[in-house]
Write an enzyme that holds these catalytic residues in place. Structure first.
Site, PDB file in Angstrom:
ATOM      1  N   HIS A 145       3.329 -15.165 -18.211  1.00 22.44           N
ATOM      2  CA  HIS A 145       3.392 -16.627 -18.542  1.00 22.44           C
ATOM      3  C   HIS A 145       2.763 -16.986 -19.892  1.00 22.44           C
ATOM      4  CE1 HIS A 145       3.747 -17.574 -14.057  1.00 22.44           C
ATOM      5  NE2 HIS A 145       4.716 -16.860 -14.538  1.00 22.44           N
ATOM      6  N   GLY A 187       8.843  -6.991 -23.889  1.00 24.38           N
ATOM      7  CA  GLY A 187       9.181  -7.084 -25.080  1.00 24.38           C
ATOM      8  C   GLY A 187      10.595  -6.799 -25.220  1.00 24.38           C
ATOM      9  N   ASP A 198      10.716 -16.532 -16.481  1.00 19.83           N
ATOM     10  CA  ASP A 198      10.984 -16.992 -17.899  1.00 19.83           C
ATOM     11  C   ASP A 198      11.321 -18.585 -18.103  1.00 19.83           C
ATOM     12  OD1 ASP A 198      10.321 -14.300 -18.225  1.00 19.83           O
ATOM     13  OD2 ASP A 198      12.491 -14.109 -18.099  1.00 19.83           O
TER      14      ASP A 198
END
Length: 429
Positions: free
Chosen positions: A40, A304, A12
């Site tokens: 990504h 999420g 991340d």
């Protein structure tokens, strides 16, 4: 020339954006490991996208994208992703899939979920994408390479029956779940075979010829050093090697051809999944950073899930850059920190009353406490700035101090989510 874009931390870090920027001048972009658990995020003229299986060069008309032999290939997700971006106005990308890549089968996804369920509160935080079972089968030599989907009927059925015998012993006795039906697995393989057929080729031969033709090739890593199966915070890691050293093996090219290694690191820390995280912060302090961070908040592009967040960790990042063999460092997501009066910067660890500078193995990591140096905040919005000299003095000093602590040259600073939000910087070391 071959360049690698890899993560220095827990993933991340913003590798997708850096790959997207550099891909504008690249002939080929290669994913060399990992699977559809990648996320990504890229923002460009076509919109905002979260790529999971495809390389981040798919938005460039002049670029061929390759999924290398080191990838765990989810064919359904790959095909759906291609169709999705094309439906949103992106030109049909030129993609080659290695005939030696291993296929994520539907039973791998089932097994991933079953194992997380069995582990319950001790689970590894898997995305349940079937990645670990796929790689496990690869090394147990019961996986399926893409080329094996095209085997003649009888030997293919024999392989399927053998795999089902092994899996069903696990599924029925350990997980207490329904057994696999070999005929259904075989029919699914035929379906996957037709879906992937238009993309399959000899990726190693293609890439080695491209090197001889002096093409520019980018190797795109998934996740980062801390999630490496060997060098990361084991066992809370991915099931492959997201480091530049594996780029040659995962793409099928000589390792000495990798001439530039860009290690991407975020200006604060974040992580999805479990494992020790020395600079992690909690409560309202964490929630404010999470809300302001990234492009729309720090939430996993695949899951999420809210990402764990913390202050920048020079000890972990220095280790990450070392393992990656960084020739360049890209410091991303600097812009969200403009709300802070002071910014803590972790410059060492304390363990049992002793200060250390080297990142420890995982047995000791959980006992480490961060040692912070307080940096003055710049209290302003830096988006839209295009040169390093135009940044506030406090922001420049924050970047400079990170570079000094890392001992690796920071050549790029990202101050926004868009392709053009990038500052090229002349390093001080």
């Amino acid at each position: 020339m071959v360049k690698a874009i890899v993560g220095a931390n827990w993933g991340d870090e913003g590798k997708g954006k850096i790959t997207d920027v550099l891909a504008q001048e690249a002939d080929i972009v290669v994913r060399f490991q990992g699977g559809a658990n990648a996320g990504h995020t890229i923002k460009n003229k076509y919109g905002k996208f979260s790529l999971h299986m495809m390389p981040s060069g798919v938005f460039n008309d002049n670029t061929t994208c390759v999924l290398g032999n080191g990838v765990a290939l989810d064919i359904d997700k790959f095909v759906n992703e291609v169709e999705d971006i094309v439906s949103k106005g992106v030109p049909q990308p030129d993609i080659l899939v290695s005939d030696r890549a291993h296929v994520v089968m539907p039973y791998h996804i089932l097994q991933d979920g079953y194992e997380e369920e069995r582990l319950a509160g001790h689970a590894y935080g898997s995305t349940k994408s079937g990645i670990a079972p796929c790689y496990s089968d690869k090394y147990a030599k019961i996986g399926f390479q893409v080329n094996e989907l095209f085997m003649p009927e009888e030997p293919l059925k024999e392989r399927v029956n053998n795999v089902c015998t092994i899996k069903n012993a696990l599924f029925t006795n350990l997980y207490h779940k329904p057994a696999l039906v070999p005929e259904e697995v075989y029919e699914k393989i035929l379906d996957l075979r037709e879906k992937i057929r238009p993309y399959v080729g000899n990726a190693a031969a293609f890439l080695n010829q491209a090197i001889r033709d002096n093409k520019t090739i980018l190797l795109e890593g998934q996740l980062g050093t801390m999630k490496d199966i060997d060098h990361g915070i084991y066992p809370m890691v991915t099931s492959s090697n997201p480091i530049a050293g594996y780029g040659g093996a995962g793409a099928g090219i000589p390792p000495y051809e990798i001439r530039q290694i860009v290690a991407v690191t975020k200006a604060y820390s974040s992580s999805v999944g479990g494992g020790d995280f020395v600079t992690e912060i909690f409560g309202e302090e964490a929630e404010e950073l999470r809300r302001r961070g990234g492009d729309g908040g720090e939430y996993g592009a695949t899951t999420g899930r809210p990402r764990r967040v913390g202050w920048y960790d020079c000890v972990a990042s220095r280790y990450g850059c070392m393992i990656q063999g960084a020739t360049d460092v890209a410091l991303t997501v600097v812009d969200p920190l403009g709300y802070l009066d002071e910014i803590p910067l972790c410059v060492g660890y304390e363990i049992d009353g002793k200060e250390i500078q080297d990142f420890p193995h995982v047995t000791d990591l959980g006992r480490c406490k961060p040692i912070y140096k307080m940096m003055k905040g710049w209290k302003s919005d830096i988006t839209g700035i295009r040169t390093f000299e135009e940044l506030p003095a406090e922001c420049r000093e924050y970047v400079n101090e990170i570079e000094r602590q890392l001992g690796f040259p920071i050549t790029m600073v990202s101050n926004g989510p868009a392709r053009e939000d990038i500052i090229l910087r002349k390093p001080l070391i």
